[in-house]
Design an enzyme around this catalytic site. Sequence first.
Site, mmCIF file in Angstrom:
data_model
loop_
_atom_site.group_PDB
_atom_site.id
_atom_site.type_symbol
_atom_site.label_atom_id
_atom_site.label_comp_id
_atom_site.label_asym_id
_atom_site.label_seq_id
_atom_site.Cartn_x
_atom_site.Cartn_y
_atom_site.Cartn_z
ATOM 1 N N ARG A 165 64.472 -1.168 -21.231
ATOM 2 C CA ARG A 165 63.316 -1.941 -20.771
ATOM 3 C C ARG A 165 62.049 -1.105 -20.938
ATOM 4 O O ARG A 165 62.054 0.088 -20.658
ATOM 5 C CB ARG A 165 63.512 -2.311 -19.290
ATOM 6 C CG ARG A 165 64.454 -3.471 -19.105
ATOM 7 C CD ARG A 165 64.829 -3.706 -17.667
ATOM 8 N NE ARG A 165 63.714 -3.642 -16.722
ATOM 9 C CZ ARG A 165 63.816 -3.933 -15.433
ATOM 10 N NH1 ARG A 165 64.978 -4.316 -14.925
ATOM 11 N NH2 ARG A 165 62.775 -3.856 -14.635
ATOM 12 N N ARG A 215 58.012 -9.392 -2.903
ATOM 13 C CA ARG A 215 57.563 -8.021 -3.155
ATOM 14 C C ARG A 215 56.426 -7.643 -2.218
ATOM 15 O O ARG A 215 55.954 -6.510 -2.246
ATOM 16 C CB ARG A 215 57.022 -7.875 -4.577
ATOM 17 C CG ARG A 215 58.040 -7.793 -5.690
ATOM 18 C CD ARG A 215 58.657 -6.419 -5.799
ATOM 19 N NE ARG A 215 58.782 -5.851 -7.114
ATOM 20 C CZ ARG A 215 59.691 -6.146 -8.025
ATOM 21 N NH1 ARG A 215 60.561 -7.069 -7.818
ATOM 22 N NH2 ARG A 215 59.724 -5.490 -9.173
ATOM 23 N N ARG A 233 55.887 2.192 -10.865
ATOM 24 C CA ARG A 233 56.692 1.182 -10.147
ATOM 25 C C ARG A 233 57.132 1.718 -8.787
ATOM 26 O O ARG A 233 57.183 0.992 -7.801
ATOM 27 C CB ARG A 233 57.906 0.788 -10.996
ATOM 28 C CG ARG A 233 57.487 -0.018 -12.215
ATOM 29 C CD ARG A 233 58.617 -0.116 -13.212
ATOM 30 N NE ARG A 233 59.749 -0.865 -12.747
ATOM 31 C CZ ARG A 233 61.003 -0.708 -13.198
ATOM 32 N NH1 ARG A 233 61.253 0.186 -14.118
ATOM 33 N NH2 ARG A 233 61.969 -1.442 -12.727
ATOM 34 N N ARG A 259 69.163 3.684 -18.031
ATOM 35 C CA ARG A 259 69.579 2.276 -17.998
ATOM 36 C C ARG A 259 69.382 1.618 -19.366
ATOM 37 O O ARG A 259 68.363 1.812 -20.019
ATOM 38 C CB ARG A 259 68.761 1.535 -16.941
ATOM 39 C CG ARG A 259 69.002 0.038 -16.947
ATOM 40 C CD ARG A 259 68.584 -0.627 -15.678
ATOM 41 N NE ARG A 259 67.150 -0.669 -15.472
ATOM 42 C CZ ARG A 259 66.587 -1.199 -14.389
ATOM 43 N NH1 ARG A 259 67.352 -1.677 -13.416
ATOM 44 N NH2 ARG A 259 65.283 -1.214 -14.250
ATOM 45 N N LYS A 262 69.966 -3.325 -7.281
ATOM 46 C CA LYS A 262 69.879 -4.708 -6.772
ATOM 47 C C LYS A 262 70.490 -5.709 -7.764
ATOM 48 O O LYS A 262 71.210 -6.606 -7.370
ATOM 49 C CB LYS A 262 68.408 -5.116 -6.549
ATOM 50 C CG LYS A 262 67.650 -4.252 -5.580
ATOM 51 C CD LYS A 262 66.260 -4.814 -5.350
ATOM 52 C CE LYS A 262 65.372 -4.810 -6.581
ATOM 53 N NZ LYS A 262 64.863 -3.501 -7.019
HETATM 54 P P1 AMP Z 1 62.249 -5.945 -11.598
HETATM 55 O O1 AMP Z 1 63.198 -6.402 -12.668
HETATM 56 O O2 AMP Z 1 62.535 -6.596 -10.265
HETATM 57 O O3 AMP Z 1 62.150 -4.442 -11.503
HETATM 58 O O4 AMP Z 1 60.784 -6.472 -12.013
HETATM 59 C C1 AMP Z 1 60.192 -6.069 -13.232
HETATM 60 C C2 AMP Z 1 58.712 -6.398 -13.207
HETATM 61 O O5 AMP Z 1 58.533 -7.813 -13.053
HETATM 62 C C3 AMP Z 1 57.915 -5.786 -12.046
HETATM 63 O O6 AMP Z 1 57.510 -4.451 -12.319
HETATM 64 C C4 AMP Z 1 56.730 -6.739 -11.966
HETATM 65 O O7 AMP Z 1 55.813 -6.526 -13.022
HETATM 66 C C5 AMP Z 1 57.404 -8.096 -12.237
HETATM 67 N N1 AMP Z 1 57.896 -8.729 -10.979
HETATM 68 C C6 AMP Z 1 59.185 -9.001 -10.653
HETATM 69 N N2 AMP Z 1 59.274 -9.602 -9.445
HETATM 70 C C7 AMP Z 1 57.999 -9.702 -8.997
HETATM 71 C C8 AMP Z 1 57.408 -10.205 -7.802
HETATM 72 N N3 AMP Z 1 58.173 -10.723 -6.815
HETATM 73 N N4 AMP Z 1 56.057 -10.152 -7.684
HETATM 74 C C9 AMP Z 1 55.285 -9.636 -8.656
HETATM 75 N N5 AMP Z 1 55.763 -9.111 -9.802
HETATM 76 C C10 AMP Z 1 57.118 -9.150 -9.982
#
Ligand code: AMP
Length: 223
Positions: free
Chosen positions: A157, A88, A168, A124, A13
């Site tokens: 990360r 989400r 996740r 990554r 994404k």
């Molecule tokens: P991502 O980079 O999108 O994989 O997000 C990394 C982490 O950020 C996730 O595992 C959540 O802990 C938090 N996070 C990101 N977007 C959201 C969201 N829309 N709602 C809740 N937590 C989020």
Amino acid sequence: MRIILFGPPGSGKGTQGDLVEKKYGFPKISTGDLLREAVRKQTLIGRKVEAMMNQGSLVRDDIVEELVRQRIKSPDCRHGYLLDGFPRNVAQAESLEEMDGGRQEIAIEIEIDIPILVRRLESRRVCSCCGTIYNLSLQAPGNEGRCDACGGSLFQRKDDDPDVIKERMRVYRERSEQIKGFYQAKNVYRRIDGSGSVEDVFNRLSYVLDAELAKLEANKALG
Ligand code: AMP
């Protein structure tokens, strides 16, 4: 136009969102990036969310919703924007309607097999300065541990750790069906195959977006 890009962690994404921004001019808003920035700067929000993020759990809806609400008010979002990692869950999707209801939207899911994803996430690496994403097996940097674009150091990360990845994925599976249902009911859901190279996926994504934008133009012309 609002583009909602969703798909499991590692489905590309972020990378695809950057390419859409470059080609179509819709700024990419990644809630994960906004949250990581807050953690890096150790802001009040950053300190609140750090532990949850490191475990791979979702951050509280009201915190993320407020970040998005503020971000989409910026002038660069006037003509549209792309959301990566938001909504989400259905509560967040509803809150988005309430923030910015009348806007034309499309929700695109990137579909991909879980074993491919786990491999992608484990290899990554991200630049600590400019955020460029690398994959040690597919798009390795020229100099080990250094960003090709700016020379910054690369890091993994914390949530790309194998145990956290499992969590996740579990969280994603639990919520994604509901999000899909929400946008299917609005007749704005599309899906694309996320396998193959970055270019392959972007070609599929562009095809869907071009069709949507053409429809939008045609509707405008009809008045
Ligand atoms: P991502 O980079 O999108 O994989 O997000 C990394 C982490 O950020 C996730 O595992 C959540 O802990 C938090 N996070 C990101 N977007 C959201 C969201 N829309 N709602 C809740 N937590 C989020």
